[in-house]
Design an enzyme around this catalytic site. Structure first.
Site, PDB file in Angstrom:
ATOM      1  N   THR A 160       0.863  -1.194   0.000  1.00 23.79           N
ATOM      2  CA  THR A 160       0.000   0.000   0.000  1.00 23.79           C
ATOM      3  C   THR A 160       0.891   1.233   0.000  1.00 23.79           C
ATOM      4  O   THR A 160       1.642   1.464   0.946  1.00 23.79           O
ATOM      5  CB  THR A 160      -0.907  -0.004   1.250  1.00 23.79           C
ATOM      6  N   LEU A 192      -7.050  -7.762   0.686  1.00 30.52           N
ATOM      7  CA  LEU A 192      -7.183  -8.909   1.584  1.00 30.52           C
ATOM      8  C   LEU A 192      -7.429  -8.445   3.007  1.00 30.52           C
ATOM      9  O   LEU A 192      -6.782  -7.524   3.477  1.00 30.52           O
ATOM     10  CB  LEU A 192      -5.883  -9.735   1.575  1.00 30.52           C
ATOM     11  N   GLU A 194      -7.079  -9.534   6.906  1.00 31.10           N
ATOM     12  CA  GLU A 194      -6.433 -10.530   7.751  1.00 31.10           C
ATOM     13  C   GLU A 194      -7.504 -11.440   8.329  1.00 31.10           C
ATOM     14  O   GLU A 194      -8.595 -10.985   8.678  1.00 31.10           O
ATOM     15  CB  GLU A 194      -5.643  -9.858   8.879  1.00 31.10           C
ATOM     16  N   LYS A 243      -6.488   2.068  -3.470  1.00 33.31           N
ATOM     17  CA  LYS A 243      -6.252   1.291  -2.234  1.00 33.31           C
ATOM     18  C   LYS A 243      -6.390   2.171  -0.990  1.00 33.31           C
ATOM     19  O   LYS A 243      -7.101   1.847  -0.039  1.00 33.31           O
ATOM     20  CB  LYS A 243      -4.859   0.651  -2.310  1.00 33.31           C
ATOM     21  N   ASN A 247      -9.441   1.972   1.972  1.00 34.79           N
ATOM     22  CA  ASN A 247      -9.233   1.783   3.413  1.00 34.79           C
ATOM     23  C   ASN A 247      -9.732   2.983   4.207  1.00 34.79           C
ATOM     24  O   ASN A 247     -10.297   2.838   5.283  1.00 34.79           O
ATOM     25  CB  ASN A 247      -7.749   1.515   3.711  1.00 34.79           C
ATOM     26  N   CYS A 299      -3.380  -1.804   9.014  1.00 40.84           N
ATOM     27  CA  CYS A 299      -3.746  -1.121   7.765  1.00 40.84           C
ATOM     28  C   CYS A 299      -4.598   0.120   7.987  1.00 40.84           C
ATOM     29  O   CYS A 299      -4.162   1.231   7.692  1.00 40.84           O
ATOM     30  CB  CYS A 299      -4.467  -2.096   6.849  1.00 40.84           C
ATOM     31  N   LYS A 359      -8.733  -8.263  15.527  1.00 40.08           N
ATOM     32  CA  LYS A 359      -9.966  -8.834  15.000  1.00 40.08           C
ATOM     33  C   LYS A 359      -9.847 -10.350  15.121  1.00 40.08           C
ATOM     34  O   LYS A 359      -8.747 -10.858  15.384  1.00 40.08           O
ATOM     35  CB  LYS A 359     -10.186  -8.403  13.539  1.00 40.08           C
ATOM     36  N   ARG A 366      -1.203  -5.500  16.134  1.00 42.08           N
ATOM     37  CA  ARG A 366      -0.773  -4.138  15.800  1.00 42.08           C
ATOM     38  C   ARG A 366      -1.960  -3.170  15.885  1.00 42.08           C
ATOM     39  O   ARG A 366      -3.016  -3.452  15.318  1.00 42.08           O
ATOM     40  CB  ARG A 366      -0.129  -4.109  14.404  1.00 42.08           C
TER      41      ARG A 366
HETATM   42  C1  UGA Z   1      -8.258  -3.937   5.885  1.00 44.11           C
HETATM   43  C2  UGA Z   1      -9.228  -3.873   4.689  1.00 44.11           C
HETATM   44  O1  UGA Z   1     -10.515  -4.315   5.110  1.00 44.11           O
HETATM   45  C3  UGA Z   1      -8.729  -4.757   3.543  1.00 44.11           C
HETATM   46  O2  UGA Z   1      -9.574  -4.616   2.426  1.00 44.11           O
HETATM   47  C4  UGA Z   1      -7.318  -4.330   3.166  1.00 44.11           C
HETATM   48  O3  UGA Z   1      -6.773  -5.167   2.155  1.00 44.11           O
HETATM   49  C5  UGA Z   1      -6.420  -4.427   4.383  1.00 44.11           C
HETATM   50  O4  UGA Z   1      -6.951  -3.587   5.434  1.00 44.11           O
HETATM   51  C6  UGA Z   1      -5.039  -3.960   3.983  1.00 44.11           C
HETATM   52  O5  UGA Z   1      -4.881  -2.779   3.686  1.00 44.11           O
HETATM   53  O6  UGA Z   1      -4.137  -4.787   3.851  1.00 44.11           O
HETATM   54  P1  UGA Z   1      -7.828  -5.673   7.846  1.00 44.11           P
HETATM   55  O7  UGA Z   1      -6.933  -4.630   8.425  1.00 44.11           O
HETATM   56  O8  UGA Z   1      -7.326  -7.060   7.747  1.00 44.11           O
HETATM   57  O9  UGA Z   1      -8.288  -5.263   6.362  1.00 44.11           O
HETATM   58  O10 UGA Z   1      -9.129  -5.739   8.739  1.00 44.11           O
HETATM   59  P2  UGA Z   1     -10.629  -5.245   8.610  1.00 44.11           P
HETATM   60  O11 UGA Z   1     -11.500  -6.412   8.398  1.00 44.11           O
HETATM   61  O12 UGA Z   1     -10.760  -4.108   7.681  1.00 44.11           O
HETATM   62  O13 UGA Z   1     -10.872  -4.704  10.090  1.00 44.11           O
HETATM   63  C7  UGA Z   1     -10.128  -3.590  10.568  1.00 44.11           C
HETATM   64  C8  UGA Z   1     -10.590  -3.217  11.950  1.00 44.11           C
HETATM   65  O14 UGA Z   1     -11.895  -2.644  11.900  1.00 44.11           O
HETATM   66  C9  UGA Z   1     -10.687  -4.370  12.942  1.00 44.11           C
HETATM   67  O15 UGA Z   1     -10.170  -3.934  14.184  1.00 44.11           O
HETATM   68  C10 UGA Z   1     -12.164  -4.650  13.048  1.00 44.11           C
HETATM   69  O16 UGA Z   1     -12.545  -5.172  14.294  1.00 44.11           O
HETATM   70  C11 UGA Z   1     -12.732  -3.249  12.866  1.00 44.11           C
HETATM   71  N1  UGA Z   1     -14.118  -3.240  12.347  1.00 44.11           N
HETATM   72  C12 UGA Z   1     -14.392  -3.748  11.112  1.00 44.11           C
HETATM   73  C13 UGA Z   1     -15.118  -2.662  13.104  1.00 44.11           C
HETATM   74  O17 UGA Z   1     -14.879  -2.156  14.237  1.00 44.11           O
HETATM   75  N2  UGA Z   1     -16.379  -2.619  12.599  1.00 44.11           N
HETATM   76  C14 UGA Z   1     -16.675  -3.113  11.365  1.00 44.11           C
HETATM   77  O18 UGA Z   1     -17.849  -3.026  10.958  1.00 44.11           O
HETATM   78  C15 UGA Z   1     -15.662  -3.697  10.613  1.00 44.11           C
END
Ligand code: UGA
Length: 480
Positions: A160, A192, A194, A243, A247, A299, A359, A366
């Site tokens: 990114t 993606l 995690e 990207k 995010n 991210c 999550k 992190r």
């Molecule tokens: C995020 C993006 O969703 C991906 O599309 C992207 O590829 C990735 O970053 C990256 O840049 O590599 P990720 O960090 O794995 O993915 O996790 P998310 O599923 O986005 O969740 C991020 C945080 O938001 C978590 O702490 C989760 O608990 C929180 N979250 C998510 C909420 O508090 N509420 C929601 O409705 C969704």
């Protein structure tokens, strides 16, 4: 059978070749792929979550993949087919590739560039000064590539990066190799998540492909031919921006859901109905509208800060993102306030934290809200016992030892004699917990539900006091 096309000598000058193999040509203004390059040779630079999924997945699709890992301990581990992180399905994918011989690892960038036609750049872009992305690993890849470039290679950015990075990479390579250097830099950002990364790789909503030449386009068309989702073809800079913009939007949406949770709490509106009502509009969507202790991970927090930084540099006001950040930073404070409201003084009181990873389905801590919550609880004098199905050791690496902090491998033991059970990560084993058993072992049966996973009526029926963000029945979680 591979499609084959005879080309008249007159049109040969319009052919694009990889080595001796013609792969594309322009006829009557149209770009044609002439040769299907099954079993491409691919390089992957960086064996983090994105690099390993890319390497494992492409090797499973029939390509030969060589992946660079500089750290000797991790390299040895990977060479044996074992991975240094928890990601469902990835261990199997990597092991399969290593066993078949289609996935190999090395610490030698030169070897990768001699071997591969297409090289994915998957190194980290951590947060640097003032929130800017630290691109030092990307720059050193560009220099390494320049030193080792044996002929035409296509570099594909997966890291990114801020808009314009592809130009810096290209300029760096040209500066070292000279103007005649044969290479392209394209950008295919990864989306993606995690914990779902392997599934997401094979099932993308869309693929954004930023290319600047017919030659790179032909290679990418071939490489991604088995993906039948929408493909958005654009220039590399726009792909880079997609990207960050995606995010940042996800972060905005989560913070908005947290604002709605506060609104529901302040007014008595039923949060579940509020979220379903708002998210039920197909223009808004219900997914990523789940309030809680805030977004963490490697991210969203970092990418929002980087977006704010480079948009400010570009003279664009991105203060709406700064507001989303503020909402997010308040969430851990708000949950500790709930613990205080319920228990009054925290000094010497035993409390339990369920969930340390940012999550479920990952051991990544992190920017996890748990780091902040546990720190505040300890500062307030509480005795904290933590449980997580897989993230305890990573949390211990990231958090200083403290006499009032202990870890428990069994989630029920962790809640024994506790005055409050604070849920920070919605792991399925917590959702499915035997709460009657938990209730009977706690000194004060109090649940502070940071992710709204429990049904208030059900826990009330079991004799718990229950606190969560917002009021009313918990909404179903969607798409998180
Ligand atoms: C995020 C993006 O969703 C991906 O599309 C992207 O590829 C990735 O970053 C990256 O840049 O590599 P990720 O960090 O794995 O993915 O996790 P998310 O599923 O986005 O969740 C991020 C945080 O938001 C978590 O702490 C989760 O608990 C929180 N979250 C998510 C909420 O508090 N509420 C929601 O409705 C969704």
């Amino acid at each position: 059978m591979r499609p084959f096309l005879f080309v008249e000598p007159a049109t040969r000058s319009e052919l694009t070749c990889i080595g001796e193999i013609p792969v594309a040509g322009r006829i009557a203004g149209h770009t044609l792929t002439l040769q299907k390059l099954a079993d491409m040779k691919l390089g992957v630079i960086g064996a983090g979550p994105v690099g390993l999924v890319t390497a494992g997945a492409f090797s499973s699709l029939g390509h030969q993949v060589l992946c660079v890992e500089k750290d000797p301990v991790r390299l040895k581990q990977l060479t044996n087919g074992s991975i240094p992180l928890y990601e469902p399905g990835l261990q199997e994918l990597v092991q399969q590739g290593v066993d078949k011989g289609s996935l190999n690892f090395t610490n030698d960038m030169g070897e990768v560039l001699r071997f591969a036609n297409v090289v994915f750049v998957c190194v980290g872009t951590p947060e640097g000064e003032e929130g800017a992305a630290d691109l030092s690993q990307v720059e050193s890849v560009a220099v390494d590539v320049a030193r080792n470039l044996p002929g035409y290679r296509l570099l594909i950015e997966k890291s990114t990066v801020p808009i314009g990075t592809h130009r810096h990479i290209a300029r760096t390579i040209s500066r070292h190799v000279g103007r005649d250097a044969e290479f392209d830099v394209a950008c295919i950002p990864e989306f993606l998540r995690e914990g779902n990364a392997v599934h997401d790789f094979f099932n993308p909503d869309r693929i954004i492909i930023g290319v600047g030449s017919d030659r790179s386009r032909a290679l990418i068309e071939d490489l991604y031919s088995s993906f039948d989702c929408e493909k958005v073809w654009t220039d590399p800079g726009t792909a880079e921006l997609v990207k960050h913009a995606s995010n940042a939007f996800l972060a905005l949406k989560i913070s908005y859901s947290n604002l709605l949770a506060d609104m529901s709490e302040a007014t008595g509106a039923n949060l579940g109905a509020l979220l379903d009502g708002v998210g039920g509009d197909s223009r808004i969507g219900r997914s990523f509208l789940n309030p809680g202790v805030g977004y963490g991970g490697s991210c969203l927090p970092k990418d929002v800060r980087a977006f704010v930084h480079f948009s400010t540099q570009a003279g664009v006001d991105s203060s709406m993102l700064a507001e989303a950040q503020k909402i997010n930073e308040r969430r851990p404070v708000q949950i500790v306030d709930k613990v205080r409201d319920a228990l009054w003084l925290l000094n010497d009181k035993p409390v339990t934290v369920w969930g340390l990873s940012f999550k479920p389905e990952t051991d990544d801590v992190r920017n996890a809200p748990s780091l902040d919550v546990v720190r505040q609880l300890l500062e307030a004098g509480a005795k904290v016992t933590c449980h997580d199905p897989v993230a305890i050791s990573r949390f211990r690496e990231a958090f200083d030892e403290h006499p009032d902090l202990r870890y428990e491998a069994d989630m029920y033991e962790a809640a024994q004699d506790s005055h409050a059970l604070i849920l920070l990560t919605e792991w399925s084993q917590y959702k499915d917990a035997d709460l009657a058993k938990v209730r009977s072992s706690m000194t004060i049966p109090l649940i502070i539900d940071g992710r709204r996973v429990f049904d208030p009526e059900m826990v009330d029926g079991l004799g718990f006091e229950y606190e969560a963000f917002g009021s009313g029945k918990p909404p179903k979680r969607h798409g998180a």
